[in-house]
Design an enzyme around this catalytic site. Structure first.
Site, PDB file in Angstrom:
ATOM      1  N   CYS A   1      37.913  40.575  41.862  1.00 15.51           N
ATOM      2  CA  CYS A   1      36.553  40.942  41.506  1.00 15.51           C
ATOM      3  C   CYS A   1      35.642  40.853  42.723  1.00 15.51           C
ATOM      4  O   CYS A   1      36.073  40.573  43.829  1.00 15.51           O
ATOM      5  CB  CYS A   1      36.020  40.012  40.416  1.00 15.51           C
ATOM      6  SG  CYS A   1      37.082  39.891  38.963  1.00 15.51           S
TER       7      CYS A   1
ATOM      8  N   GLU B   1      42.876  35.100  41.807  1.00 13.69           N
ATOM      9  CA  GLU B   1      43.893  34.825  40.790  1.00 13.69           C
ATOM     10  C   GLU B   1      44.389  33.389  40.953  1.00 13.69           C
ATOM     11  O   GLU B   1      44.635  32.931  42.069  1.00 13.69           O
ATOM     12  CB  GLU B   1      45.103  35.766  40.930  1.00 13.69           C
ATOM     13  CG  GLU B   1      44.779  37.253  40.925  1.00 13.69           C
ATOM     14  CD  GLU B   1      44.301  37.794  39.597  1.00 13.69           C
ATOM     15  OE1 GLU B   1      44.318  37.039  38.603  1.00 13.69           O
ATOM     16  OE2 GLU B   1      43.882  38.961  39.558  1.00 13.69           O
TER      17      GLU B   1
END
Length: 630
Positions: free
Chosen positions: A2, A78
């Site tokens: 993101c 992540e």
């Protein structure tokens, strides 16, 4: 993967629309969803914003900012071991509403506090606002895979994944940090924690920032430092046992990077590092791994090697040959995506292979860090040779030799700056112990000659302390110093920055399995001869790869992702020099000695400039300046 951004505004003047604009600059990092939230405290407004590339839990339940009790989070990255952590948290009584790793971060922080980050295996930059404590916490992963910038003046703190988000705020001031500019011309990048702008910094890898809203004060805490593992005692382990343990760690790291709810592929060059990733992941699997490579009409073309390796491994291979024009057209986009000056021309092929892979997958694994972990660069044997040569000089003669080299340097004409640079470096190194010699020689080999620095600017910029100024105490091997510096400086600020911006430019999540912190913690403590035995660099990794791919298939000279940039700048791309490196454009910033630069450009055009990378650095700065400042 993101983009995140936000602010703490004590003036309480930053509107929702400004935050929306900051988030919009990061849309390429996360095109699937976006969200913002503002929180009003007595002292300030806190704003959090995020753009989302959906990779784990594709449902709307993964929307950010995400909240749990008194905590709110925005997150880029992540956490690969989130399933194990979820089980651990459930055993502590936690219940979950979705299957995203974002929710794991919130609950882990609630349960264990900032120390939760030590449990994470992954790449990340995330911000947690704790309404109860009235504090904001910003975390960055151990190696610095995910970026995090922050800007602060008396009444405002801004933060984000990329500088362009901060620059969108109307209060942000674009004042060039001249010390950082000097570092850029030294290294081709601006090393952490510095930034091209005043009052702006990058959060150090392996650290987190705790900002107390009521006290208006931030404090950085370090939770992991790669250098410390080089200072640990070397492992008492035989070679076969070391190889077996490393093999197991590689398998674990690579398998973690396959965790996703979207298609995953691998960038394959045919070299040892990417072959290790592809071979281990494909081994024993019936489903074919997607691999990607691009070839070029000019420059180093590794596509035939990659194709041969893919055929041997049995992957589902995708190959694309780029024209010179396609590669050249990327150049004008570089200042936008690398919104600090950045001079690694291999960003061009990295963007091209990312564009190609994005047609098929949402996640792509690269194989960066193999050289830093296992002594793969030719600079390491070179350093060993230099140290051996220096230490042939008897101690009683080192001081006179130092004076001799200094005297010779003063007599060398300015037309030979590289030779002067080497003599100066040798003169200084002879006055140091062997570990400091290694640090000094390595810095000399990776920095711009002093003559350039003295002539380049129309002022004397501050020389910042960087990781190249590493304290060598506690190291067990001189070359370990070079490995440690490369891991903290070149890998983080150049390679990982290059891959992050290139992959994110096309909304592709790039993952780096060799950057797993467990690999550094193990490799740093290995006996050095397991990495370089005097003949073979990356020895232990190569021996593992040979268990999958025949030695004769891999036995070729080391090459890289390079293009004939300097030939292009004298030919098809000479118009870029005309446009950006003319007298008028070079004078606009007021930073440079223009007459010196014009002379260097003339030498370059005539193919007489000894240090051509200087011209690419200058061009990249000028293009960046025109895009973001002028």
């Amino acid at each position: 993967m993101c983009g995140i951004t936000g602010f703490i505004d004590y003036r309480k003047k930053t509107s929702d629309s400004v935050l929306d604009k900051m988030v919009a600059t990061l849309k390429h990092r996360g095109p699937d969803d976006c969200g913002t939230a503002c929180y009003l405290e007595d002292q300030a407004i806190i704003g959090l914003g995020q753009t989302r590339l959906s990779v784990i839990d594709l449902s709307p339940a993964g929307h950010q900012p995400m909240k749990f009790r008194n905590l709110s989070v925005i997150y880029n990255g992540e956490i690969y071991n989130y399933r194990e952590l979820k089980k651990e948290l459930q055993d502590c009584g936690h219940q979950f509403k979705c299957t995203s790793d974002t929710e794991i971060i919130l609950h882990a922080f609630y349960e264990w506090g900032p120390e939760c980050v030590e449990k994470f295996i992954g790449m990340f930059a995330f911000v947690i606002y704790d309404k109860k404590q009235k504090k904001v916490f910003a975390f960055r992963d151990r190696a610095g895979v995910k970026p995090f910038y922050y800007y602060q003046n008396a009444d405002l703190l801004l933060f984000g994944s990329e500088l362009k988000a901060l620059m969108k705020h109307p209060v942000f001031e674009k004042e060039i940090d001249r010390g950082a500019l000097r570092s850029y011309f030294d290294f081709g990048y601006i090393p952490t924690p510095y930034c091209i702008f005043e009052n702006t910094r990058k959060l150090e890898p392996g650290s987190y920032l705790v900002y107390d809203i009521e006290k208006r004060r931030g404090e950085q805490q370090i939770y992991w430092c790669s250098n410390e593992y080089y200072r640990h005692p070397k492992l008492k382990i035989d070679y076969e046992e070391a190889k077996e343990e490393l093999h197991s760690l590689l398998k674990s790291s690579f398998q973690y990077r396959m965790v996703a709810d979207v298609p995953v592929g691998v960038f394959l060059s045919g070299g040892y590092d990417s072959t290790a990733v592809a071979a281990i992941l494909q081994s024993g699997k019936s489903t074919k791994l997607n691999t990607f490579t691009i070839g070029f009409e000019e420059g180093n073309n590794e596509a035939p090697f990659a194709k041969k390796t893919a055929a041997f491994l049995g992957t589902n291979h995708h190959e694309y040959t780029c024209t010179s024009r396609e590669a050249q057209d990327i150049i004008r986009t570089l200042p936008y995506y690398y919104d600090e000056p950045f001079a690694d021309s291999s960003a061009i092929p990295t963007i091209l292979v990312s564009r190609f892979a994005r047609k098929y997958v949402t996640v792509a694994l690269s194989a960066d860090a193999g050289d830093e972990l296992f002594a793969g660069y030719n600079s390491y044997p070179d350093l060993i040779r230099k140290l051996k040569w220096l230490n042939r000089i008897p101690d009683v003669l080192k001081q006179p030799a130092s004076k001799l080299f200094a005297g010779l340097s003063s007599r060398i004409p300015t037309s030979k700056p590289a030779f002067k640079h080497k003599l100066d470096g040798l003169s200084k190194a002879l006055n140091r112990n062997q570990f400091q010699q290694a640090a000094d020689l390595f810095r000399m080999a990776n920095s711009l000659p002093e003559l350039y620095m003295h002539s380049l600017f129309n002022m004397n910029p501050e020389e910042y302390k960087t990781k190249f100024n590493l304290d060598p105490s506690g190291f067990h091997n001189e070359v370990d110093i070079a490995l440690a510096v490369d891991y903290q400086s070149y890998l983080q600020n150049d390679i990982l920055t290059k891959v992050d911006r290139a992959t994110m430019s096309v909304s592709l999540e790039g993952r780096d399995p060799l950057v797993d912190h467990r690999l550094l913690e193990f490799s740093a403590r290995l006996p050095f001869e397991y990495k370089y035995d005097g003949n073979s660099t990356k020895k232990i990794l190569k021996d593992i790869v040979h268990e999958y791919v025949p030695r004769e298939m891999m036995n070729r000279p080391k090459s890289g992702f390079t293009l004939p940039i300097y030939s292009w700048l004298r030919g098809d791309l000479s118009h870029l020099i005309d446009e950006y490196l003319n007298k008028k454009e070079l004078s606009v910033s007021g930073l440079f000695d223009v007459s010196f630069l014009l002379n260097q450009i003339k030498l370059f055009r005539n193919n007489k400039l000894h240090y051509s990378p200087f011209i690419w650095k200058l061009l990249m700065f000028q293009m960046w300046y025109k895009k973001w400042i002028n």
